[in-house]
Every structure is written in C-alpha cells, then in structure tokens.
Design a protein around this motif. Structure first.
Motif, PDB file in Angstrom:
ATOM      1  N   LEU A   1       0.819  -1.209   0.000  1.00 10.75           N
ATOM      2  CA  LEU A   1       0.000   0.000   0.000  1.00 10.75           C
ATOM      3  C   LEU A   1       0.853   1.260   0.000  1.00 10.75           C
ATOM      4  O   LEU A   1       0.496   2.252  -0.635  1.00 10.75           O
ATOM      5  CB  LEU A   1      -0.948  -0.004   1.201  1.00 10.75           C
ATOM      6  CG  LEU A   1      -1.912   1.185   1.257  1.00 10.75           C
ATOM      7  CD1 LEU A   1      -2.763   1.280  -0.003  1.00 10.75           C
ATOM      8  CD2 LEU A   1      -2.802   1.097   2.485  1.00 10.75           C
TER       9      LEU A   1
ATOM     10  N   SER B   1       0.180   4.037  -2.640  1.00 11.55           N
ATOM     11  CA  SER B   1      -0.191   5.361  -2.164  1.00 11.55           C
ATOM     12  C   SER B   1       0.732   6.434  -2.725  1.00 11.55           C
ATOM     13  O   SER B   1       0.282   7.514  -3.129  1.00 11.55           O
ATOM     14  CB  SER B   1      -0.164   5.381  -0.634  1.00 11.55           C
ATOM     15  OG  SER B   1      -0.519   6.648  -0.135  1.00 11.55           O
TER      16      SER B   1
ATOM     17  N   TYR C   1      -0.216   7.079  -6.310  1.00 13.00           N
ATOM     18  CA  TYR C   1      -1.464   7.847  -6.406  1.00 13.00           C
ATOM     19  C   TYR C   1      -1.244   9.307  -5.999  1.00 13.00           C
ATOM     20  O   TYR C   1      -1.873  10.211  -6.567  1.00 13.00           O
ATOM     21  CB  TYR C   1      -2.542   7.207  -5.536  1.00 13.00           C
ATOM     22  CG  TYR C   1      -3.119   5.927  -6.099  1.00 13.00           C
ATOM     23  CD1 TYR C   1      -2.915   5.560  -7.432  1.00 13.00           C
ATOM     24  CD2 TYR C   1      -3.883   5.078  -5.310  1.00 13.00           C
ATOM     25  CE1 TYR C   1      -3.458   4.399  -7.950  1.00 13.00           C
ATOM     26  CE2 TYR C   1      -4.433   3.904  -5.825  1.00 13.00           C
ATOM     27  CZ  TYR C   1      -4.207   3.568  -7.138  1.00 13.00           C
ATOM     28  OH  TYR C   1      -4.751   2.412  -7.652  1.00 13.00           O
ATOM     29  N   HIS C   2      -0.376   9.538  -5.015  1.00 17.83           N
ATOM     30  CA  HIS C   2      -0.066  10.906  -4.614  1.00 17.83           C
ATOM     31  C   HIS C   2       0.636  11.650  -5.746  1.00 17.83           C
ATOM     32  O   HIS C   2       0.337  12.820  -6.032  1.00 17.83           O
ATOM     33  CB  HIS C   2       0.810  10.903  -3.357  1.00 17.83           C
ATOM     34  CG  HIS C   2       0.857  12.226  -2.656  1.00 17.83           C
ATOM     35  ND1 HIS C   2       1.614  12.446  -1.524  1.00 17.83           N
ATOM     36  CD2 HIS C   2       0.258  13.421  -2.922  1.00 17.83           C
ATOM     37  CE1 HIS C   2       1.473  13.686  -1.134  1.00 17.83           C
ATOM     38  NE2 HIS C   2       0.654  14.305  -1.959  1.00 17.83           N
TER      39      HIS C   2
ATOM     40  N   LEU D   1     -10.216   0.820  -3.237  1.00 14.90           N
ATOM     41  CA  LEU D   1      -8.966   0.626  -3.967  1.00 14.90           C
ATOM     42  C   LEU D   1      -9.128  -0.329  -5.150  1.00 14.90           C
ATOM     43  O   LEU D   1      -8.178  -0.524  -5.912  1.00 14.90           O
ATOM     44  CB  LEU D   1      -7.879   0.095  -3.028  1.00 14.90           C
ATOM     45  CG  LEU D   1      -7.468   1.014  -1.879  1.00 14.90           C
ATOM     46  CD1 LEU D   1      -6.346   0.386  -1.063  1.00 14.90           C
ATOM     47  CD2 LEU D   1      -7.053   2.394  -2.392  1.00 14.90           C
TER      48      LEU D   1
ATOM     49  N   ARG E   1      -8.757   8.332  -5.557  1.00 15.01           N
ATOM     50  CA  ARG E   1      -7.728   7.360  -5.170  1.00 15.01           C
ATOM     51  C   ARG E   1      -6.816   7.933  -4.093  1.00 15.01           C
ATOM     52  O   ARG E   1      -6.526   7.285  -3.090  1.00 15.01           O
ATOM     53  CB  ARG E   1      -6.893   6.981  -6.391  1.00 15.01           C
ATOM     54  CG  ARG E   1      -7.529   6.063  -7.392  1.00 15.01           C
ATOM     55  CD  ARG E   1      -6.542   5.859  -8.526  1.00 15.01           C
ATOM     56  NE  ARG E   1      -7.094   5.132  -9.651  1.00 15.01           N
ATOM     57  CZ  ARG E   1      -6.789   5.394 -10.925  1.00 15.01           C
ATOM     58  NH1 ARG E   1      -5.950   6.377 -11.209  1.00 15.01           N
ATOM     59  NH2 ARG E   1      -7.306   4.683 -11.894  1.00 15.01           N
ATOM     60  N   TRP E   2      -6.318   9.162  -4.329  1.00 16.44           N
ATOM     61  CA  TRP E   2      -5.400   9.754  -3.355  1.00 16.44           C
ATOM     62  C   TRP E   2      -6.140  10.125  -2.067  1.00 16.44           C
ATOM     63  O   TRP E   2      -5.622   9.956  -0.959  1.00 16.44           O
ATOM     64  CB  TRP E   2      -4.684  10.968  -3.926  1.00 16.44           C
ATOM     65  CG  TRP E   2      -3.954  11.750  -2.869  1.00 16.44           C
ATOM     66  CD1 TRP E   2      -4.119  13.064  -2.547  1.00 16.44           C
ATOM     67  CD2 TRP E   2      -2.960  11.245  -1.956  1.00 16.44           C
ATOM     68  NE1 TRP E   2      -3.298  13.414  -1.499  1.00 16.44           N
ATOM     69  CE2 TRP E   2      -2.578  12.319  -1.115  1.00 16.44           C
ATOM     70  CE3 TRP E   2      -2.381  10.006  -1.755  1.00 16.44           C
ATOM     71  CZ2 TRP E   2      -1.639  12.179  -0.092  1.00 16.44           C
ATOM     72  CZ3 TRP E   2      -1.440   9.840  -0.744  1.00 16.44           C
ATOM     73  CH2 TRP E   2      -1.072  10.938   0.063  1.00 16.44           C
TER      74      TRP E   2
ATOM     75  N   CYS F   1      -6.253   6.934  -0.034  1.00 14.61           N
ATOM     76  CA  CYS F   1      -4.961   6.509   0.511  1.00 14.61           C
ATOM     77  C   CYS F   1      -4.467   7.447   1.608  1.00 14.61           C
ATOM     78  O   CYS F   1      -3.815   7.002   2.559  1.00 14.61           O
ATOM     79  CB  CYS F   1      -3.930   6.425  -0.609  1.00 14.61           C
ATOM     80  SG  CYS F   1      -4.139   5.007  -1.706  1.00 14.61           S
ATOM     81  N   SER F   2      -4.777   8.729   1.485  1.00  8.98           N
ATOM     82  CA  SER F   2      -4.296   9.697   2.473  1.00  8.98           C
ATOM     83  C   SER F   2      -4.956   9.517   3.832  1.00  8.98           C
ATOM     84  O   SER F   2      -4.466  10.059   4.835  1.00  8.98           O
ATOM     85  CB  SER F   2      -4.521  11.126   1.970  1.00  8.98           C
ATOM     86  OG  SER F   2      -5.909  11.451   1.934  1.00  8.98           O
TER      87      SER F   2
ATOM     88  N   PHE G   1      -5.633   6.458   5.300  1.00 11.60           N
ATOM     89  CA  PHE G   1      -5.270   5.214   5.979  1.00 11.60           C
ATOM     90  C   PHE G   1      -4.199   5.466   7.044  1.00 11.60           C
ATOM     91  O   PHE G   1      -3.177   6.086   6.761  1.00 11.60           O
ATOM     92  CB  PHE G   1      -4.761   4.180   4.978  1.00 11.60           C
ATOM     93  CG  PHE G   1      -5.798   3.686   4.022  1.00 11.60           C
ATOM     94  CD1 PHE G   1      -7.031   3.240   4.474  1.00 11.60           C
ATOM     95  CD2 PHE G   1      -5.560   3.665   2.651  1.00 11.60           C
ATOM     96  CE1 PHE G   1      -8.001   2.777   3.597  1.00 11.60           C
ATOM     97  CE2 PHE G   1      -6.509   3.207   1.765  1.00 11.60           C
ATOM     98  CZ  PHE G   1      -7.734   2.767   2.244  1.00 11.60           C
TER      99      PHE G   1
ATOM    100  N   ILE H   1      -2.963   0.308   7.083  1.00 12.39           N
ATOM    101  CA  ILE H   1      -1.983  -0.103   6.079  1.00 12.39           C
ATOM    102  C   ILE H   1      -1.523  -1.533   6.336  1.00 12.39           C
ATOM    103  O   ILE H   1      -1.413  -2.350   5.415  1.00 12.39           O
ATOM    104  CB  ILE H   1      -0.783   0.870   6.075  1.00 12.39           C
ATOM    105  CG1 ILE H   1      -1.246   2.254   5.611  1.00 12.39           C
ATOM    106  CG2 ILE H   1       0.345   0.354   5.191  1.00 12.39           C
ATOM    107  CD1 ILE H   1      -0.207   3.344   5.789  1.00 12.39           C
TER     108      ILE H   1
ATOM    109  N   ARG I   1     -10.963  -0.453   3.738  1.00 13.33           N
ATOM    110  CA  ARG I   1     -11.143  -0.039   2.339  1.00 13.33           C
ATOM    111  C   ARG I   1     -12.606   0.161   1.962  1.00 13.33           C
ATOM    112  O   ARG I   1     -12.901   0.650   0.865  1.00 13.33           O
ATOM    113  CB  ARG I   1     -10.530  -1.103   1.410  1.00 13.33           C
ATOM    114  CG  ARG I   1      -9.027  -1.189   1.473  1.00 13.33           C
ATOM    115  CD  ARG I   1      -8.486  -2.479   0.872  1.00 13.33           C
ATOM    116  NE  ARG I   1      -8.704  -3.616   1.776  1.00 13.33           N
ATOM    117  CZ  ARG I   1      -8.059  -4.778   1.684  1.00 13.33           C
ATOM    118  NH1 ARG I   1      -7.170  -4.954   0.728  1.00 13.33           N
ATOM    119  NH2 ARG I   1      -8.308  -5.754   2.538  1.00 13.33           N
TER     120      ARG I   1
END
Length: 351
Positions: free
Chosen positions: A72, A76, A79-80, A200, A308-309, A312-313, A315, A320, A338
């Motif tokens: 992840l 992540s 995606y960032h 995700l 997406r970002w 992830c931001s 979690f 994770i 998720r």
C-alpha cells in the motif's frame, strides 16, 4: 431508479457506521474525551461483535498472497504523484478553500452526514431550470458557509433529539436521508443508486464514477469512507463536458500536502508563521486543516485520481498493515478499512 434502502437496512448500517467512528473533540470544551454514542449503541455493537466471534460462521480474512500486488505504501505514493501532477502541473485538479469547517461552530461538530447531503441538495436546486446547460459553476462560498454554520446545526439538534442521541453524537446516513425526505428537502424519486465496495478496487471505484456519468441530468453523491462523508457534485458545462467538485468539510492535512512537502512547509504555505515555535508545534498536532476544501476535477479521470489519493491519504498505520496482510473479501468487508458507501441523487422529475 433503483429502490431506496428500506428500514430493514437500518440496524446493520448503524452497527457498521458506529463500529469504527473516530471521535472528534468539541471546539467548545477543553476536555480531551467526548462521548458521541449512547451506552445502548455501544452495548449493541459489543454484543454484535462478541456474537460474531462466538458463532465463527465466517472464515477468517484471506491472507494476501500478493506476488503481483503492490504494497500500500508504494501504491499510495504513486497515487499521490498522480494527484500532484494533475494539481500542480496540469491544472486538471484545482483546490479552493472556504473559511469555515465542520466543528468551527460547536453545533456542526460531527455533522458530516448532514453537511454532505445538504451540499448535494443545494447543487440540485440551484437554478430555476435544472435541465438547462450549463449548470451554475458549483456552490459559491456563501452557500457552503451557510450549509455548515447555519443549516447543519439546526438539523443536527433536531435529529439528535428525535433519536434520543447525545450531544455531538454521530448520525448514520440513512437517518439523515429519511429526515431530509420527511422534511421535503429530498424526494425518493431523486434517488439514483447506492454503491459500495473496496475503494482501492478499480472496478468498484468505476461503479461510483460511472454512476456520476451515466445520466444527462444534474447529479450529486455523498461518499461515506473512513468515518467521514464528503459531497461529490457533477457540474455539466456542455453535453460532452463535466466538472466534478468534491467538497470536504473537514480535510486532512495529509490529503492536501504536496509530494515531498514537509509539515512545516505545508503550514507556512497556509499562512502560519514559522518563527512562532509554540503555535507551529500546536498546529502540527492537529490532523485537520481549519478550512473546507473544494477539489475541482476538470474531467472524469481527474475525479478518479482525486478519489484514489483521497482514500490513501486517510489510511493510518494499522489500516496499512491490515490492507497489506489481507485480500479484500466481501464476507469480511464490514470492518475492512477499504470499504466505502456512496448514495447518488439526481433532480426530481418535476423540476
């Protein structure tokens, strides 16, 4: 239109919603602990969890075999970088900040389940003919401030009283939707779909993004993910061009940071004085930015990159670790970090 969820879904949704809530402190008290659920809620959740453990009817989560599966942290970071590229280089994502946020007014604390659908409602009725093009250019800042600071506290107080909930208690989305429909602010005919799954998973995310594409009328959605709800507004510029505004009334600083930006650099960029050591230290202890963030995505792919970002931001390290260890499993999704749920709404037929 799909059928709006019935009352039979209420108990399950309530258990799922309350089981993983993060408690946000009140802005009007110095206490570090805020009780946001009733004892009855807590007892019901605990009993459900214990019962599930005793019955052991479901298999344990599947371990991730993952030969072709990215960790992840790597996913992540990618995606960032995608988000940063579209935001800072290409301009296909823009961010506007509004000078209020959930919790600035004490009555709006823990009110995201009300704020998000109210944003959708204002978007869907913000002009006389909702079938004409183009749509108004999103919600203006005065409307956003009014929703958060004036409309939300009134509804929160009424709903918590009706449901015998404690002050600052969280509300589940379906209770808010029922209230807004009973109050004439939403109509069941406006309901388009409810979508959920693994945020995700590209197929699951595409179901949400696709639901916001497959309609010529004005659309909006509330996205519940990781104990928070944001609004997504589809803004039609022409028959072939649409923008999408994601409105977050309590944005994480992590979501808004540039790639390779330090926390100090982030705070300076947002107007803090780097020489005021005490103030900087205090602010660095806060996870959330004291503003509302409006992410304007200039096309559907930009919306996909943004979501997406955003996911992830949010979690944390425990999330994770779980995601890296276990595959997604529908049977185990209730408490999987998720999991997301989105309600999509359109204009009423009579409008």
């Amino acid at each position: 239109h799909n059928n709006y969820p019935t009352a039979e879904d209420r108990l399950l949704e309530k258990a799922l919603f309350l089981s993983g809530l993060e408690i946000l402190p009140s802005t009007t008290t110095t206490s570090t602990t805020t009780t946001t659920t009733t004892q009855e809620d807590a007892d019901a959740i605990l009993a459900a969890q214990l019962s599930a453990q005793e019955q052991e009817t479901d298999p344990p989560p599947r371990l991730a075999t993952g030969k072709s599966r990215l960790q992840l942290a790597t996913l992540s970071a990618l995606y960032h970088e995608d988000f940063d590229q579209l935001f800072r280089v290409l301009g296909r994502i823009q961010i506007v900040y509004v000078n209020t946020w959930q919790g600035r007014i004490a009555g709006s604390t823990n009110g995201c389940t009300v704020i998000a659908p109210l944003m959708c409602i204002h978007h869907l009725i913000d002009q006389i003919s909702t079938h004409s093009l183009p749509d108004n250019d999103g919600l203006d800042q005065d409307t956003i401030c009014s929703v958060i600071d004036q409309e939300t506290p009134i509804i929160l107080q009424e709903l918590r009283t009706q449901l015998n909930l404690a002050d600052q208690a969280f509300l589940i989305p379906i209770d808010v939707h029922d209230y807004l429909m009973n109050n004439g602010q939403l109509h069941s005919s406006q309901f388009v779909n409810v979508i959920g799954g693994n945020i995700l998973d590209e197929d699951h995310l595409s179901n949400l993004v696709g639901a916001l594409q497959d309609n010529e009328n004005k659309l909006a959605a509330t996205l519940f993910f990781h104990e928070h709800v944001v609004a997504i507004l589809k803004i039609r510029r022409s028959k072939t061009e649409c923008y999408y505004d994601v409105i977050d009334s309590l944005p994480l600083k992590e979501t808004l940071m540039f790639v390779d930006e330090t926390p100090v650099e982030f705070l300076v960029r947002h107007g803090h004085d780097a020489t005021d050591t005490l103030a900087m230290e205090e602010e660095m202890g806060h996870l959330y930015l004291d503003k509302t963030a409006v992410f304007r995505c200039m096309d559907v792919e930009a919306l996909r990159v943004c979501l997406r970002w955003y996911a992830c931001s949010k979690f944390n390290p425990a999330n994770i670790q779980y995601i890296d260890a276990y595959e997604w499993d529908d049977a185990q999704s209730d408490f999987d970090p998720r999991v997301f749920q989105a309600f999509v709404w359109g204009t009423a037929p009579s409008l």
